[in-house]
Write a protein that holds these residues in place. Structure first.
Motif, mmCIF file in Angstrom:
data_model
loop_
_atom_site.group_PDB
_atom_site.id
_atom_site.type_symbol
_atom_site.label_atom_id
_atom_site.label_comp_id
_atom_site.label_asym_id
_atom_site.label_seq_id
_atom_site.Cartn_x
_atom_site.Cartn_y
_atom_site.Cartn_z
ATOM 1 N N GLU A 32 0.634 3.241 -8.515
ATOM 2 C CA GLU A 32 0.083 3.790 -9.792
ATOM 3 C C GLU A 32 -1.301 3.294 -11.324
ATOM 4 O OE1 GLU A 32 1.048 6.615 -12.299
ATOM 5 O OE2 GLU A 32 1.750 6.673 -10.572
ATOM 6 N N ASP A 33 0.042 1.869 -11.133
ATOM 7 C CA ASP A 33 -0.987 1.515 -12.166
ATOM 8 C C ASP A 33 -2.622 1.320 -11.756
ATOM 9 O OD1 ASP A 33 1.324 0.145 -12.919
ATOM 10 O OD2 ASP A 33 1.191 -0.774 -12.132
ATOM 11 N N ALA A 34 -2.947 1.523 -10.813
ATOM 12 C CA ALA A 34 -4.449 1.471 -10.546
ATOM 13 C C ALA A 34 -4.544 2.539 -10.857
ATOM 14 C CB ALA A 34 -4.822 1.050 -9.223
ATOM 15 N N ARG A 35 -4.345 3.704 -10.454
ATOM 16 C CA ARG A 35 -4.214 5.918 -11.494
ATOM 17 C C ARG A 35 -4.353 5.316 -12.986
ATOM 18 N NH1 ARG A 35 -1.946 9.553 -13.190
ATOM 19 N NH2 ARG A 35 0.285 8.827 -12.633
ATOM 20 N N ALA A 36 -3.436 4.665 -13.569
ATOM 21 C CA ALA A 36 -2.901 4.414 -14.405
ATOM 22 C C ALA A 36 -4.338 3.795 -15.443
ATOM 23 C CB ALA A 36 -2.196 4.523 -15.404
ATOM 24 N N GLU A 37 -5.005 2.948 -15.072
ATOM 25 C CA GLU A 37 -6.246 1.914 -15.177
ATOM 26 C C GLU A 37 -7.275 2.959 -14.673
ATOM 27 O OE1 GLU A 37 -8.546 -2.357 -14.852
ATOM 28 O OE2 GLU A 37 -6.020 -2.344 -13.651
ATOM 29 N N ALA A 38 -7.768 3.565 -13.895
ATOM 30 C CA ALA A 38 -8.750 3.666 -13.780
ATOM 31 C C ALA A 38 -9.196 5.406 -14.760
ATOM 32 C CB ALA A 38 -8.514 4.443 -12.378
ATOM 33 N N GLN A 39 -7.658 6.205 -15.609
ATOM 34 C CA GLN A 39 -7.989 7.004 -15.957
ATOM 35 C C GLN A 39 -7.505 6.842 -17.711
ATOM 36 O OE1 GLN A 39 -3.959 9.220 -15.725
ATOM 37 N NE2 GLN A 39 -4.889 10.694 -13.968
ATOM 38 N N ALA A 43 -11.842 7.040 -19.163
ATOM 39 C CA ALA A 43 -11.862 7.839 -20.257
ATOM 40 C C ALA A 43 -12.375 6.882 -21.873
ATOM 41 C CB ALA A 43 -10.213 8.214 -21.343
ATOM 42 N N GLU A 44 -12.460 5.834 -21.437
ATOM 43 C CA GLU A 44 -13.397 5.544 -22.273
ATOM 44 C C GLU A 44 -14.685 5.234 -21.938
ATOM 45 O OE1 GLU A 44 -14.083 2.393 -24.686
ATOM 46 O OE2 GLU A 44 -12.363 2.699 -24.842
ATOM 47 N N ARG A 45 -15.064 5.724 -20.293
ATOM 48 C CA ARG A 45 -17.204 5.888 -19.717
ATOM 49 C C ARG A 45 -17.062 7.122 -21.183
ATOM 50 N NH1 ARG A 45 -18.277 9.282 -14.732
ATOM 51 N NH2 ARG A 45 -16.763 10.169 -16.192
ATOM 52 N N ASP A 46 -16.332 8.150 -20.982
ATOM 53 C CA ASP A 46 -16.726 9.687 -21.662
ATOM 54 C C ASP A 46 -16.475 9.461 -23.017
ATOM 55 O OD1 ASP A 46 -16.166 11.174 -18.534
ATOM 56 O OD2 ASP A 46 -14.089 11.447 -19.654
ATOM 57 N N LYS A 47 -15.618 8.143 -23.981
ATOM 58 C CA LYS A 47 -15.893 7.976 -25.456
ATOM 59 C C LYS A 47 -17.500 6.973 -25.069
ATOM 60 C CE LYS A 47 -13.738 5.305 -28.988
ATOM 61 N NZ LYS A 47 -13.021 4.522 -29.505
ATOM 62 N N VAL A 48 -17.507 6.420 -24.325
ATOM 63 C CA VAL A 48 -19.129 5.776 -24.592
ATOM 64 C C VAL A 48 -19.895 6.300 -24.344
ATOM 65 C CG1 VAL A 48 -20.374 3.998 -23.029
ATOM 66 C CG2 VAL A 48 -18.332 3.326 -24.142
#
Length: 150
Positions: A32-39, A43-48
Motif C-alpha cells: 500500500e505504501d509503495a502504491r501511494a509512493e508510485a502515485q 503525479a510529480e512526473r505529470d507536473k514536471v
C-alpha cells in the motif's frame, strides 16, 4: 488427547499462524505504501512534464518571434541595399552619359568640319570657322535630350 494437542501442538501452530499473519499484514502495508509512493511519483512526473511542455511552447514562440524579426530585418536590409545599388547604378549611368556627351562635344568640331568638307567638296579650315562651329555645337547641345539647354 485434547489436552495434549492444546498444550503441545496448538501453541506452536498458533505461533506460526500469528507470524504469518504479521508478515502478510506487513507485506500488505508495504504494498500500500509503495502504491501511494508510485502515485505520488506519477503525479510529480505529470507536473514536471506539463511544466516542460509549457516552457517548450514558450521557447518555440520566442524563437518564432525572433525569426520573424530577423526575417523582417533581412528584408529591410535587402531593400536598402537594393535601393543603394540602384542609386549607385543610376549615378554611374548618369556619369557615363555626361562623359560621353563631353567627349562627343569635344569631337563635334572635328566631325562638323569633316561633314562640311564632304557636303561642300572643299576643305574647311577649323581655325577660320571656329566661331561658326562653336555656334553649331551650341545649337546641337541645346537640341540634344538632356543637353544644357533642356
Amino acid at each position: 488427547m485434547l489436552g495434549v494437542i492444546a498444550k503441545w501442538i496448538l501453541p506452536p501452530l498458533q505461533e506460526v499462524s500469528e507470524t504469518r499473519r504479521v508478515r502478510i499484514r506487513t507485506a500488505l502495508q508495504q504494498a500500500e505504501d509503495a502504491r501511494a509512493e508510485a502515485q505520488g511519483v506519477l503525479a510529480e512526473r505529470d507536473k514536471v512534464l506539463t511544466e516542460a511542455r509549457s516552457q517548450a511552447r514558450g521557447i518555440i514562440d520566442s524563437a518564432n518571434q525572433g525569426a520573424d524579426v530577423a526575417l523582417e530585418q533581412g528584408r529591410a536590409n535587402g531593400q536598402k541595399e537594393y535601393e543603394r545599388l540602384v542609386q549607385a547604378a543610376r549615378e554611374e549611368v548618369a556619369a557615363e552619359c555626361s562623359r560621353a556627351r563631353q567627349e562627343l562635344v569635344s569631337r563635334l568640331d572635328v566631325l562638323v568640319v569633316s561633314a562640311a568638307e564632304r557636303v561642300l567638296g572643299n576643305s574647311v579650315d577649323l581655325s577660320q570657322h571656329r566661331e561658326l562651329i562653336r555656334e553649331a555645337v551650341s545649337v546641337a547641345e541645346r537640341a540634344a535630350p538632356g543637353g544644357q539647354g533642356s
